[in-house]
Write a protein that holds these residues in place. Structure first.
Motif: not given
Length: 325
Positions: A41-43, A154-155, A190-191, A244-245
């Motif tokens: 998903a977008p930020d 998702t963020p 993340a990442w 990564p999270i």
């Protein structure tokens, strides 16, 4: 005979294992480590800190295997001015801006593997003409198939996050005639990697000379100059979040100086009101969704030592620098 048949069966079984292993290796080489089924998903940065902003989300755009698709996206007539964009995408789809103007942008998605995918663009559209900075140029997602935990689709924000405060870039880089211009904060997933263009927007401090940044949480974000921009009024910064999270909130501060690059002139001062040198007037417009325009000209005083000045006028305010020659 039974032993021969059993041996033949074992040989076929072993051969089949080798074939399957070879196919798995070939597939792993083709997917390049990307978790190709994950749509990230977008930020949700497209309206962050933007006045009178409306999110305009376009239909998904299909990208062919090992191919690319570019489309133009525009703001609606109610909120005609584009200020920012954000994107959701399959992990292996790399998305970058091709061009931008006051009312829209052309954005391209490229498949990094032999698998098709999609991207979805959201524009931040305002009723006010663009006067901002920190424009997204690309969003790339690092391959995550080898991670122990799957990438969040998702963020995931850290709890109780607030805007971090970067150091003063003028002090940090010991830049003379400098003003720190703090940018709008943004989420960095993340990442993921964002390449962004930042501009100096407060005359006479129009020339970027270094930057600092700060992030929420423990250090996980790296940043470096992206090597682009022939435009002296902007700087491109490539930023990667190696966590990564968690998504992190990032704030960049640009050190903006009033001295043009490679200038031999002195410090900025008020206009001495000497006679203008004929033919020295030049109009400058920095490219962007709404160009920043100003005029430069030269003056030479009649009294000894007949000092020459390089001057700038912007919005009826003028300032000058004493220069040799």
């Amino acid at each position: 005979m039974q032993a021969l048949l059993l041996r033949a069966s074992m040989m076929h079984f072993v051969s089949a294992l080798f074939v399957l292993a070879a196919l798995d290796a070939a597939h792993a080489a083709e997917d390049k480590g990307y978790a190709q089924r994950i749509f990230v998903a977008p930020d949700e940065n497209e309206c962050r800190g933007i006045p009178a902003c409306l999110t305009m989300t376009a239909p998904a755009v299909a990208v062919p295997a090992a191919g690319s698709t570019a489309e133009r996206f525009t703001c609606p007539s109610s909120n005609p001015y584009v200020w920012a964009w954000d994107v959701g995408q399959h992990e292996h789809i790399q998305v970058h801006m091709v061009s931008v103007d006051a009312f829209g942008a052309t954005i391209e998605g490229v498949s990094a593997t032999k698998t098709p995918g999609f991207f979805v663009i959201s524009l931040g559209c305002s009723t006010e003409p663009y006067t901002g900075s920190g424009f997204l140029k690309s969003r790339h997602l690092a391959p995550s198939a080898g991670l122990q935990a799957p990438r969040p689709s998702t963020p995931v924000a850290r709890p109780e996050v607030s805007d971090p405060e970067p150091d003063d870039p003028c002090v940090h880089n010991n830049t003379p005639n400098c003003q720190a211009q703090k940018q709008i904060s943004f989420w960095l997933g993340a990442w993921a990697t964002h390449d962004k263009s930042f501009s100096c927007t407060k005359p006479p401090y129009l020339y970027p000379q270094g930057y600092t940044y700060a992030q929420s949480g423990s250090p996980s974000v790296s940043a470096f100059w992206d090597g682009g921009h022939d435009n002296p009024y902007a700087i491109g910064i490539n930023m990667t979040n190696w966590n990564p999270i968690y998504s992190d909130l990032v704030v960049v501060s640009i050190g903006c100086t009033s001295t043009p690059p490679d200038s031999a002139c002195g410090s900025v001062q008020s206009d001495p009101q000497c006679p203008e040198i004929s033919g020295s007037q030049t109009n400058h417009c920095a490219p962007g969704p709404i160009p920043v325009c100003f005029q430069t000209y030269q003056e030479r005083c009649k009294t000894p030592p007949q000092q020459r000045y390089e001057c700038t006028i912007d919005q009826l305010v003028s300032w000058c620098m004493p220069c040799p020659g």
